[in-house]
Design an enzyme around this catalytic site. Structure first.
Site, mmCIF file in Angstrom:
data_model
loop_
_atom_site.group_PDB
_atom_site.id
_atom_site.type_symbol
_atom_site.label_atom_id
_atom_site.label_comp_id
_atom_site.label_asym_id
_atom_site.label_seq_id
_atom_site.Cartn_x
_atom_site.Cartn_y
_atom_site.Cartn_z
ATOM 1 C CG ASP A 166 44.399 29.673 40.865
ATOM 2 O OD1 ASP A 166 44.101 30.489 41.732
ATOM 3 O OD2 ASP A 166 44.271 28.502 40.877
ATOM 4 C CG HIS A 239 42.529 39.057 45.094
ATOM 5 N ND1 HIS A 239 41.690 38.808 46.317
ATOM 6 C CD2 HIS A 239 43.079 37.828 44.738
ATOM 7 C CE1 HIS A 239 41.685 37.369 46.511
ATOM 8 N NE2 HIS A 239 42.482 37.001 45.623
#
Length: 331
Positions: A166, A239
């Protein structure tokens, strides 16, 4: 790099709006009681002061636990507290986004639209998060009620719950304030930040069924190494393709954190996304791209709600606590 404002004013006292996901995390949406505006404003001013005292005390009591807290106010909350006063230029009510061609690809309006106040508390130990939240509750219980409370955690190796690292593209170091803090374009609110807090639920069975190769195409990165895939190896709606926001050929950035939460016995697992930015329009542009380009994540995920909040600098919080805001002429 494209600087997002003509002149960046770096506040010496921003709230905790930078990448520090924490081991234990709590997100809280609150709504003011809306029964007595003057009394609730006074109570909020007390909370603005008391909350910072609580933070200072806990950072002495639990020095190694890296407590971080952000407190934000929505457009509806701001207008209720400070009717007629100046507001941050880009603070608006987020009402959701829908793809006209594929209505199921959406970020719908939900309970986020009813939120006035937002808390983002994180630390290394759950006990610290609990103690801060409980002391906050004693302060806000007389003027606000909880709309949603979500407990998150740090997943293995700092990965999102879907298994990918992340925040790889987050701006860091001296670049971070340029993207995280309001600058000279809105000097009254310089040092503040726009927080977008959004709750997702994932169909983890559907995600796992894709297999590693297709998951990597969906995200646009290798899962193990975190290396970005070549463009031709990505899905067209990967994404890291759809979430980019380009202005005049330059990518604009935000400070983003994807915090996992789960009730695994019942099969409910999701991501609480929090993005901090000096301009809400950048975050909104990213969200708009994700919906219009049918981001792969939205094919196995459901967005429950989301709202934008303004996170005042600590200096402005002090003004609010002292009754010095609003000041000057009303809009």
């Amino acid at each position: 790099m494209k600087v997002p404002t003509m002149e960046v004013i770096m506040s010496a006292h921003p709230q905790d709006v930078y990448k520090d996901a924490g081991e234990c995390v709590l997100f809280v949406y609150l709504r003011f009681n809306r029964q007595d505006q003057a009394a609730e404003l006074d109570a909020f001013r007390d909370f603005a002061d008391t909350s910072q005292a609580i933070n200072r005390s806990m950072n002495i009591r639990a020095q190694g636990d890296d407590l971080r807290v952000s407190i934000g106010v929505s457009r509806n909350g701001w207008d209720y507290l400070f009717p007629g006063a100046a507001r941050p230029q880009e603070l608006e009510e987020f009402k959701g986004l829908v793809n006209a061609e594929t209505p199921s690809i959406a970020m719908p309006e939900g309970i986020g639209a009813d939120a006035d106040l937002f808390l983002h508390i994180r630390a290394k130990r759950e006990a610290v998060v609990y103690e801060v939240a409980e002391q906050y509750r004693l302060s806000f219980k007389d003027f606000a009620r909880v709309v949603d409370e979500t407990h998150g955690f740090r997943y293995l190796e700092g990965r999102a719950i879907i298994g990918f690292i992340d925040g790889t593209e987050n701006p860091t170091g001296i670049d971070a304030p340029m993207w995280a803090e309001v600058g000279s374009e809105d000097p009254q609110f310089a040092g503040g930040s726009y927080a977008f807090a959004q709750k997702w639920i994932h169909d983890m069975d559907a995600w796992r069924s894709l297999g590693t190769h297709e998951q990597e195409r969906a995200i646009g990165r290798e899962q193990f190494t975190d290396l970005e895939l070549d463009d031709e190896a990505k899905a067209p709606n990967a994404h890291n393709v759809t979430s980019k926001f380009i202005i005049d050929g330059e990518e604009n950035k935000i400070i983003r954190m994807n915090v996992p939460f789960s009730d695994p016995a019942s099969g409910i697992t999701g991501t609480y996304f929090i993005g901090y930015a000096g301009r809400w329009s950048v975050t909104k542009g990213m969200l708009t791209n994700m919906v219009s380009k049918k981001d792969y994540l939205l094919t196995f995920s459901k967005v429950l709600f989301g709202q934008v909040f303004f996170v005042p600098s600590l200096d402005l919080l002090d003004e609010i606590a002292g009754g010095d805001f609003p000041s000057g002429e009303a809009e």
